[in-house]
Design a protein around this motif. Sequence first.
Motif, PDB file in Angstrom:
ATOM      1  N   UNK A 212     -20.133  82.046 -52.929  1.00 36.16           N
ATOM      2  CA  UNK A 212     -19.052  83.035 -53.003  1.00 36.16           C
ATOM      3  C   UNK A 212     -19.001  83.723 -54.363  1.00 36.16           C
ATOM      4  N   UNK A 213     -19.477  83.055 -55.413  1.00 38.41           N
ATOM      5  CA  UNK A 213     -19.428  83.663 -56.739  1.00 38.41           C
ATOM      6  C   UNK A 213     -20.561  84.646 -56.969  1.00 38.41           C
ATOM      7  N   UNK A 214     -21.574  84.637 -56.122  1.00 41.33           N
ATOM      8  CA  UNK A 214     -22.780  85.436 -56.391  1.00 41.33           C
ATOM      9  C   UNK A 214     -23.179  86.358 -55.249  1.00 41.33           C
ATOM     10  N   UNK A 215     -22.326  86.516 -54.248  1.00 40.91           N
ATOM     11  CA  UNK A 215     -22.667  87.394 -53.129  1.00 40.91           C
ATOM     12  C   UNK A 215     -22.958  88.806 -53.643  1.00 40.91           C
ATOM     13  N   UNK A 216     -24.089  89.352 -53.210  1.00 42.92           N
ATOM     14  CA  UNK A 216     -24.490  90.700 -53.604  1.00 42.92           C
ATOM     15  C   UNK A 216     -23.998  91.724 -52.572  1.00 42.92           C
ATOM     16  N   UNK A 217     -23.874  92.991 -52.978  1.00 47.39           N
ATOM     17  CA  UNK A 217     -23.315  93.992 -52.055  1.00 47.39           C
ATOM     18  C   UNK A 217     -24.002  94.040 -50.698  1.00 47.39           C
ATOM     19  N   UNK A 218     -25.344  93.967 -50.683  1.00 48.04           N
ATOM     20  CA  UNK A 218     -26.038  94.044 -49.396  1.00 48.04           C
ATOM     21  C   UNK A 218     -25.766  92.803 -48.549  1.00 48.04           C
ATOM     22  N   UNK A 219     -25.539  91.669 -49.197  1.00 49.48           N
ATOM     23  CA  UNK A 219     -25.161  90.465 -48.466  1.00 49.48           C
ATOM     24  C   UNK A 219     -23.723  90.577 -47.963  1.00 49.48           C
ATOM     25  N   UNK A 220     -22.845  91.135 -48.795  1.00 56.20           N
ATOM     26  CA  UNK A 220     -21.434  91.260 -48.430  1.00 56.20           C
ATOM     27  C   UNK A 220     -21.259  92.151 -47.209  1.00 56.20           C
ATOM     28  N   UNK A 221     -22.083  93.188 -47.091  1.00 55.42           N
ATOM     29  CA  UNK A 221     -22.027  94.055 -45.904  1.00 55.42           C
ATOM     30  C   UNK A 221     -22.234  93.229 -44.637  1.00 55.42           C
ATOM     31  N   UNK A 222     -23.162  92.285 -44.679  1.00 53.28           N
ATOM     32  CA  UNK A 222     -23.455  91.457 -43.517  1.00 53.28           C
ATOM     33  C   UNK A 222     -22.371  90.411 -43.300  1.00 53.28           C
ATOM     34  N   UNK A 223     -21.896  89.812 -44.388  1.00 57.66           N
ATOM     35  CA  UNK A 223     -20.858  88.780 -44.287  1.00 57.66           C
ATOM     36  C   UNK A 223     -19.617  89.337 -43.606  1.00 57.66           C
ATOM     37  N   UNK A 224     -19.247  90.579 -43.930  1.00 54.46           N
ATOM     38  CA  UNK A 224     -18.001  91.162 -43.422  1.00 54.46           C
ATOM     39  C   UNK A 224     -18.206  92.043 -42.196  1.00 54.46           C
ATOM     40  N   UNK A 225     -19.319  91.871 -41.503  1.00 52.45           N
ATOM     41  CA  UNK A 225     -19.541  92.613 -40.257  1.00 52.45           C
ATOM     42  C   UNK A 225     -18.484  92.228 -39.231  1.00 52.45           C
ATOM     43  N   UNK A 226     -18.159  93.152 -38.346  1.00 49.61           N
ATOM     44  CA  UNK A 226     -17.108  92.932 -37.349  1.00 49.61           C
ATOM     45  C   UNK A 226     -17.475  91.797 -36.392  1.00 49.61           C
ATOM     46  N   UNK A 227     -16.458  91.134 -35.879  1.00 42.49           N
ATOM     47  CA  UNK A 227     -16.671  90.022 -34.952  1.00 42.49           C
ATOM     48  C   UNK A 227     -17.455  90.453 -33.721  1.00 42.49           C
ATOM     49  N   UNK A 228     -17.200  91.654 -33.241  1.00 43.70           N
ATOM     50  CA  UNK A 228     -17.866  92.118 -32.018  1.00 43.70           C
ATOM     51  C   UNK A 228     -19.342  92.430 -32.238  1.00 43.70           C
ATOM     52  N   UNK A 229     -19.764  92.549 -33.493  1.00 49.04           N
ATOM     53  CA  UNK A 229     -21.138  92.955 -33.797  1.00 49.04           C
ATOM     54  C   UNK A 229     -22.069  91.753 -33.851  1.00 49.04           C
ATOM     55  N   UNK A 230     -23.160  91.831 -33.116  1.00 44.44           N
ATOM     56  CA  UNK A 230     -24.253  90.867 -33.264  1.00 44.44           C
ATOM     57  C   UNK A 230     -25.273  91.472 -34.206  1.00 44.44           C
ATOM     58  N   UNK A 231     -25.742  90.666 -35.170  1.00 46.22           N
ATOM     59  CA  UNK A 231     -26.701  91.169 -36.145  1.00 46.22           C
ATOM     60  C   UNK A 231     -27.856  90.190 -36.284  1.00 46.22           C
ATOM     61  N   UNK A 232     -29.011  90.726 -36.632  1.00 50.40           N
ATOM     62  CA  UNK A 232     -30.203  89.912 -36.867  1.00 50.40           C
ATOM     63  C   UNK A 232     -30.664  90.171 -38.292  1.00 50.40           C
ATOM     64  N   UNK A 233     -30.778  89.116 -39.069  1.00 49.98           N
ATOM     65  CA  UNK A 233     -31.194  89.235 -40.466  1.00 49.98           C
ATOM     66  C   UNK A 233     -32.620  88.724 -40.606  1.00 49.98           C
ATOM     67  N   UNK A 234     -33.540  89.652 -40.893  1.00 50.77           N
ATOM     68  CA  UNK A 234     -34.921  89.291 -41.198  1.00 50.77           C
ATOM     69  C   UNK A 234     -34.976  89.068 -42.703  1.00 50.77           C
ATOM     70  N   UNK A 235     -34.875  87.802 -43.103  1.00 49.62           N
ATOM     71  CA  UNK A 235     -34.726  87.493 -44.512  1.00 49.62           C
ATOM     72  C   UNK A 235     -35.950  86.829 -45.101  1.00 49.62           C
TER      73      UNK A 235
END
Length: 707
Positions: A212-235
């Motif tokens: 939580x202390x180091x979340x980056x903006x691009x990570x935060x976009x994914x963390x706060x995605x809407x509940x209805x949204x399914x996402x796939x992270x190719x990491x």
Amino acid sequence: MTLAARPDLDDQLTAEQHHLDLSRTALQRMRRRAEELFATGHTVAGDGYAAEMLGRALSRRVAELADDPGTPLFFGRLDFSTAADTDTDTDTDTDSADTASNAGVGGIGAGNGGVDPEHAGHSYHIGRRHVTDDAGEPLVLDWRAPVSRLFYRAGARDPQGVAVRRRFGFQAGTLTSFEDEHLDRGEELGTASRLLTAEIERPRVGPMRDIVATIQPEQDELVRAELADSICVQGAPGTGKTAVGLHRAAYLLYLHRERLRKAGVLIVGPNRAFLSYIGSVLPALGEVEVAQATIDDLIARTPVRAVDSPAAATLKHDVRLAEVLRRALESRIRLPEESMVVPDDSFRWRIGTEPLRRIVAEARAEGLPYATGRERVRARVVGLLQRQVEATRGDSPSDAWLRRMGRVKPVAAFLDAAWPALTPEQLVFGLLSEPAVLAAAAEGLLSADEQALLTWAKPAKTVKSAKWTAADQVLIDEAAGLIDRTPGFGHVVVDEAQDLSPMQCRAVARRSEHGSITLLGDLAQGTAPWAATDWRESLRHLGKPQAVVVPLTVGFRVPAAVVAFANRLLPALAVDVPAARSLRGDGALDVRAVDDLTAATVDEVRAALAYEGSVGVICADDQVEGLRAALATAGIVTGDVDDPSDVRVTVVPATLVKGLEYDHVVTVEPAAIVAAEARGLHRLYVVLTRAVSRLTVLHREPLPAPL
């Protein structure tokens, strides 16, 4: 700015430590009040059921308020400008009672320096959970609160009303330093932040920590995605995809607590060692009611007492088997050939063949689960009998009569012939033990050789005596989904998803039919025989074909030298993924040819113990016991991969290392790791990317050609 030996900064540090002490005391009071309510709750409950529900809620609350003195309650602070732009967008999406009750966490600015007027001139400490004083005023805001989003999103180009963002440095829970970014003056450190870098690179022993202390903006976009949204992270390795998935689960539970408390959240991991490793992340964030399971645990219905050949196991994971099972089940339904006569005291009720055939045909056309269809046929037959009674007697029969008619011998015999009761195990048993049944169901789908591969050479006499394999579990679970509805979850996080077979994907899909999915993985790390090569194909089997595929390629954990070395394998892995790159310029890579692998390993572990952090010795599975014994003889204590603890050294089989990480990794004999399995180069790619500070590669045999 960073802390220096100046009186004003010393005073600020003292004030921040005082605030930390106040917050910790307040959290203890919050927990104590919850404990008192838990102890006396039964006295105010109206009945036993209410007492049980209240007890569960209070017990959960007590657990959520647990404090770890070694973990800081807050890691940052936001100071808002006094001159705020009041023409702002406000964030009102809070279906969580907990979120709505958080004072001062309302709307946030949408950009251009704006912020909700209620925040102008205020300061907020951002932490892992919400802490209030006795008057209900916030001392620490939860990192998931709407206004906390600015800690991760605000920047020099778009301060969004934030004047100063402060990060804190801690040692064993004590505040030691701070660092300010004056966003309103265009000052922003980003990844050059000393404290941010120190937290990312901090050595660790034991389970995975939150980020939580180091979340980056691009990570935060994914963390706060809407509940209805399914996402796939190719990491790519070290990009934090696992942390993103876990923190998204925590965020959704915060924002949609009541909905997800009822529907549930599930974390699916590749093995129990991985689940043990990540098991403390969500509790540290106050989330204690998240189910965790491996895919094998999720679908297990029968004991595994046999082993398939690799070819047979791979075939059972093939999606064509889903259609074979559907056909086999469909073939159990037969249109009746005779009418039905039901004696009822002095009456005899008759239903002709055509109405019975129509009932069966209509129920089959409705596409219901098999067991539901059977009960619907029963109900409609009883309905025909009921109408005859009403027409003859002039009144409606009782509920007891209706229940009795559903069980009388003629109705039961008709059902057993037209729509027989069936268990998932019986359906799969029939396919694997009867070549004719399999041939009929597999026509046009499986070749004769494939059918022979599936058919048991010596079938068991009964379903109960059958010796099932691990791969049989996916068939039985598929059959169970055809026969009855599978209970689902509101949100499912699947990590290391590249190793899910199409049939395993379908198993997850049944458990998330009405929910959303966070899919996490790296196609380059696929080691299963059926490993995915295209996320779109996996998403189709998961029932989420519209999910967005988001690449994470910038690594924060694995040093650049280690990433570059592992990336040499990518051209040989036959997957279309972007190469990882790292922001870490530190770390060390040492590749050495040695004459005595065991002695060199012991010496390297001794040298690694001179540094802080964990040490992982990773080798081919058949080398594990020998290396453990050698380290024990040398007086070096080793831990168990299934039980992350404070023991610094772990000897890890290469097949279980996926998803884990160690400060110093000693990779022993890459050639043996590659030779151990068909996708050995993929496995080696996983092994080489587990190091977050130093990687030592020891080999006696020549390195694999790509290296």
